[in-house]
Design a protein around this motif. Structure first.
Motif, PDB file in Angstrom:
ATOM      1  N   ASN A 149      18.362 -34.996   3.833  1.00 35.77           N
ATOM      2  CA  ASN A 149      17.362 -33.879   3.297  1.00 35.77           C
ATOM      3  C   ASN A 149      16.768 -34.816   1.890  1.00 35.77           C
ATOM      4  OD1 ASN A 149      14.448 -32.286   4.062  1.00 35.77           O
ATOM      5  ND2 ASN A 149      14.997 -31.317   2.781  1.00 35.77           N
ATOM      6  N   VAL A 150      16.695 -36.058   1.707  1.00 39.02           N
ATOM      7  CA  VAL A 150      16.500 -36.036   0.489  1.00 39.02           C
ATOM      8  C   VAL A 150      15.292 -37.257  -0.030  1.00 39.02           C
ATOM      9  CG1 VAL A 150      17.555 -37.754  -1.872  1.00 39.02           C
ATOM     10  CG2 VAL A 150      18.672 -36.569  -0.505  1.00 39.02           C
ATOM     11  N   HIS A 151      13.762 -36.849  -0.694  1.00 35.93           N
ATOM     12  CA  HIS A 151      12.827 -37.908  -0.562  1.00 35.93           C
ATOM     13  C   HIS A 151      12.952 -38.748  -1.665  1.00 35.93           C
ATOM     14  CE1 HIS A 151       9.697 -34.452   0.986  1.00 35.93           C
ATOM     15  NE2 HIS A 151      11.067 -34.568   1.635  1.00 35.93           N
ATOM     16  N   LEU A 152      12.200 -39.866  -1.600  1.00 38.39           N
ATOM     17  CA  LEU A 152      12.134 -41.620  -2.045  1.00 38.39           C
ATOM     18  C   LEU A 152      11.109 -41.295  -2.925  1.00 38.39           C
ATOM     19  CD1 LEU A 152      13.930 -43.990  -3.204  1.00 38.39           C
ATOM     20  CD2 LEU A 152      12.513 -44.848  -0.995  1.00 38.39           C
ATOM     21  N   VAL A 153      11.833 -42.217  -4.518  1.00 44.20           N
ATOM     22  CA  VAL A 153      10.409 -42.260  -5.204  1.00 44.20           C
ATOM     23  C   VAL A 153      11.132 -43.228  -5.251  1.00 44.20           C
ATOM     24  CG1 VAL A 153       9.865 -41.969  -7.944  1.00 44.20           C
ATOM     25  CG2 VAL A 153       9.998 -39.859  -6.085  1.00 44.20           C
ATOM     26  N   TYR A 154      10.390 -44.222  -5.590  1.00 46.55           N
ATOM     27  CA  TYR A 154      10.411 -46.063  -5.407  1.00 46.55           C
ATOM     28  C   TYR A 154       9.345 -46.687  -6.447  1.00 46.55           C
ATOM     29  CZ  TYR A 154       7.927 -47.810  -1.949  1.00 46.55           C
ATOM     30  OH  TYR A 154       6.791 -48.425  -0.726  1.00 46.55           O
ATOM     31  N   GLY A 155       9.598 -48.311  -6.735  1.00 48.71           N
ATOM     32  CA  GLY A 155       8.333 -49.193  -7.341  1.00 48.71           C
ATOM     33  C   GLY A 155       7.085 -49.120  -6.086  1.00 48.71           C
ATOM     34  N   GLY A 156       6.941 -48.464  -5.449  1.00 52.06           N
ATOM     35  CA  GLY A 156       5.674 -48.459  -4.229  1.00 52.06           C
ATOM     36  C   GLY A 156       5.817 -49.913  -3.615  1.00 52.06           C
ATOM     37  N   GLY A 157       6.883 -51.584  -3.679  1.00 52.68           N
ATOM     38  CA  GLY A 157       6.822 -52.101  -2.510  1.00 52.68           C
ATOM     39  C   GLY A 157       6.430 -51.997  -1.743  1.00 52.68           C
ATOM     40  N   ASN A 158       6.170 -53.166  -0.954  1.00 52.59           N
ATOM     41  CA  ASN A 158       6.502 -53.274   0.661  1.00 52.59           C
ATOM     42  C   ASN A 158       6.865 -54.198   0.409  1.00 52.59           C
ATOM     43  OD1 ASN A 158       4.361 -55.286   0.165  1.00 52.59           O
ATOM     44  ND2 ASN A 158       2.604 -53.501   2.160  1.00 52.59           N
ATOM     45  N   THR A 159       7.245 -55.362  -0.511  1.00 57.19           N
ATOM     46  CA  THR A 159       8.252 -56.714   0.116  1.00 57.19           C
ATOM     47  C   THR A 159      10.246 -56.289  -0.459  1.00 57.19           C
ATOM     48  OG1 THR A 159       7.758 -57.141  -1.937  1.00 57.19           O
ATOM     49  CG2 THR A 159       5.931 -57.584  -0.388  1.00 57.19           C
ATOM     50  N   GLY A 160      10.705 -56.869   0.326  1.00 55.15           N
ATOM     51  CA  GLY A 160      12.733 -57.476  -0.083  1.00 55.15           C
ATOM     52  C   GLY A 160      13.286 -55.572   0.322  1.00 55.15           C
ATOM     53  N   LEU A 161      13.978 -55.161  -0.716  1.00 58.88           N
ATOM     54  CA  LEU A 161      14.605 -54.508  -0.572  1.00 58.88           C
ATOM     55  C   LEU A 161      13.633 -53.218  -1.362  1.00 58.88           C
ATOM     56  CD1 LEU A 161      18.241 -55.267  -2.890  1.00 58.88           C
ATOM     57  CD2 LEU A 161      17.465 -55.393  -0.645  1.00 58.88           C
ATOM     58  N   MET A 162      12.392 -52.904  -1.896  1.00 60.83           N
ATOM     59  CA  MET A 162      11.697 -51.957  -2.126  1.00 60.83           C
ATOM     60  C   MET A 162      11.016 -51.601  -0.813  1.00 60.83           C
ATOM     61  SD  MET A 162       9.215 -52.343  -5.414  1.00 60.83           S
ATOM     62  CE  MET A 162      10.424 -52.390  -7.105  1.00 60.83           C
ATOM     63  N   GLY A 163      10.780 -52.886  -0.034  1.00 65.19           N
ATOM     64  CA  GLY A 163       9.862 -52.213   0.859  1.00 65.19           C
ATOM     65  C   GLY A 163      10.706 -52.006   2.379  1.00 65.19           C
ATOM     66  N   GLU A 164      12.530 -52.453   2.415  1.00 62.72           N
ATOM     67  CA  GLU A 164      13.538 -51.756   3.318  1.00 62.72           C
ATOM     68  C   GLU A 164      13.838 -50.832   3.172  1.00 62.72           C
ATOM     69  OE1 GLU A 164      14.375 -53.378   6.809  1.00 62.72           O
ATOM     70  OE2 GLU A 164      13.845 -54.468   5.928  1.00 62.72           O
ATOM     71  N   ILE A 165      14.006 -49.790   2.313  1.00 64.32           N
ATOM     72  CA  ILE A 165      14.065 -49.043   1.746  1.00 64.32           C
ATOM     73  C   ILE A 165      13.118 -47.547   2.375  1.00 64.32           C
ATOM     74  CG2 ILE A 165      14.012 -48.846  -0.423  1.00 64.32           C
ATOM     75  CD1 ILE A 165      16.463 -46.970  -0.598  1.00 64.32           C
ATOM     76  N   ALA A 166      11.924 -47.651   1.875  1.00 62.41           N
ATOM     77  CA  ALA A 166      10.687 -47.050   2.100  1.00 62.41           C
ATOM     78  C   ALA A 166      10.888 -47.406   3.501  1.00 62.41           C
ATOM     79  CB  ALA A 166       9.167 -47.678   0.936  1.00 62.41           C
ATOM     80  N   LYS A 167      10.684 -48.228   4.233  1.00 66.29           N
ATOM     81  CA  LYS A 167       9.948 -48.526   5.791  1.00 66.29           C
ATOM     82  C   LYS A 167      11.057 -47.755   6.460  1.00 66.29           C
ATOM     83  CE  LYS A 167      10.636 -52.981   7.678  1.00 66.29           C
ATOM     84  NZ  LYS A 167      10.483 -53.754   7.666  1.00 66.29           N
ATOM     85  N   THR A 168      12.070 -47.771   6.102  1.00 67.39           N
ATOM     86  CA  THR A 168      13.089 -47.004   6.765  1.00 67.39           C
ATOM     87  C   THR A 168      13.293 -45.652   6.546  1.00 67.39           C
ATOM     88  OG1 THR A 168      14.906 -49.183   6.785  1.00 67.39           O
ATOM     89  CG2 THR A 168      15.789 -46.941   7.595  1.00 67.39           C
ATOM     90  N   LEU A 169      13.400 -45.593   5.667  1.00 70.30           N
ATOM     91  CA  LEU A 169      13.046 -43.883   5.310  1.00 70.30           C
ATOM     92  C   LEU A 169      12.084 -42.937   6.449  1.00 70.30           C
ATOM     93  CD1 LEU A 169      14.009 -41.335   4.544  1.00 70.30           C
ATOM     94  CD2 LEU A 169      13.038 -41.627   2.258  1.00 70.30           C
ATOM     95  N   VAL A 170      10.607 -43.791   5.996  1.00 75.75           N
ATOM     96  CA  VAL A 170       9.648 -43.939   6.698  1.00 75.75           C
ATOM     97  C   VAL A 170       9.788 -43.456   8.386  1.00 75.75           C
ATOM     98  CG1 VAL A 170       7.375 -43.686   7.602  1.00 75.75           C
ATOM     99  CG2 VAL A 170       7.994 -43.667   4.614  1.00 75.75           C
ATOM    100  N   SER A 171      10.309 -43.978   8.511  1.00 76.39           N
ATOM    101  CA  SER A 171      10.520 -44.212   9.819  1.00 76.39           C
ATOM    102  C   SER A 171      11.463 -42.753  10.370  1.00 76.39           C
ATOM    103  CB  SER A 171      11.533 -45.821  10.781  1.00 76.39           C
ATOM    104  OG  SER A 171      12.634 -45.367  11.054  1.00 76.39           O
ATOM    105  N   LEU A 172      12.466 -42.648   9.266  1.00 79.24           N
ATOM    106  CA  LEU A 172      13.956 -41.434   9.640  1.00 79.24           C
ATOM    107  C   LEU A 172      12.643 -39.877   9.337  1.00 79.24           C
ATOM    108  CD1 LEU A 172      16.454 -43.294   8.320  1.00 79.24           C
ATOM    109  CD2 LEU A 172      15.770 -42.536  10.979  1.00 79.24           C
TER     110      LEU A 172
END
Length: 238
Positions: free
Chosen positions: A38-61
């Motif tokens: 139940n951890v929220h993510l803060v990240y650099g805001g990109g939707n490409t590369g590793l940035m996009g992958e971790i954000a997209k995956t967590l949003v899907s979950l």
């Protein structure tokens, strides 16, 4: 009964995928660990590369509310209209750095609401970006902290600044290098050398923690204890 605030973890990582798919796999796996705890993510805001992958995956979950990106306007590319007066008909790569966020609409607002990547705050510069990311982390519950995955100059600069802030007493949360396939071995060697040569106090050499696997990250953050040799400085409201 009031539910405790979720932990907030800021992940610094590359806006490209790199050459080895193990890093993308690690980004997805880390997202699963954040979701599980139940951890929220803060990240650099990109939707490409590793940035996009971790954000997209967590949003899907965990849903869009679990992810907050922070990105300077200069790093966003609109595929339809000019951004900040720059000609977007020129590929971002031709100007030097590939855009970290690619959007299909013009940018007239200070935020992007995206069901795929969560909420993104648009800021004016890199200093504001880092300060806001740190502020969001420090507003989180127990276990909040910073994690660095594979990345380039920007990633190492961000994680080292947060390490320095810890040493200076600006914050007291954990900073973790996710050292997949020895990616951060060179940096860890430099820290050991700096301790040996007397430029970093021995106890402060452990401010920047190391995890070899994504499953080690959350326990390290939860159990983190500050170095007893940190500088005792009064930063007021900082």
């Amino acid at each position: 009964m009031t539910q405790d605030k979720p932990a907030v973890v800021c992940v610094f990582c590359g806006s490209t995928a790199g050459n080895d798919p193990v890093h993308l796999e690690a980004a997805r796996a880390l997202a699963y660990e954040l979701h599980k705890n139940n951890v929220h993510l803060v990240y650099g805001g990109g939707n490409t590369g590793l940035m996009g992958e971790i954000a997209k995956t967590l949003v899907s979950l965990s849903g869009p509310q679990s992810v907050h990106g922070v990105i300077p306007r200069a790093m966003i590319q609109s595929t339809e209209m000019n951004v900040a007066g720059k000609d977007q008909t020129t590929p971002a790569t031709a100007r030097g750095k590939t855009a970290e966020r690619v959007v299909s609409d013009s940018l007239d607002e200070t935020a992007i609401a995206d069901l795929t990547y969560g909420t993104t705050t648009i800021v004016s510069d890199m200093h504001t970006r880092k300060r806001l990311m740190a502020k969001l982390v420090l507003q989180g519950g127990p276990g909040s902290g910073f994690v660095a995955m594979a990345g380039g100059f920007g990633t190492i600069e961000e994680v080292m600044e947060m390490t320095t802030w810890n040493q200076l007493g600006i914050h007291n949360v954990g900073v973790v290098l996710l050292n997949i396939n020895g990616y951060w071995d060179g940096l860890l060697l430099w820290i050991r050398t700096a301790v040996h040569e007397g430029f970093i106090n021995g106890k402060n050499g452990s401010i920047l923690m190391e995890a070899h696997d994504v499953k080690e990250v959350w326990p390290i953050l939860v159990e983190y204890q500050c170095s007893s040799e940190r500088y005792e400085l009064n930063w007021g409201q900082e």
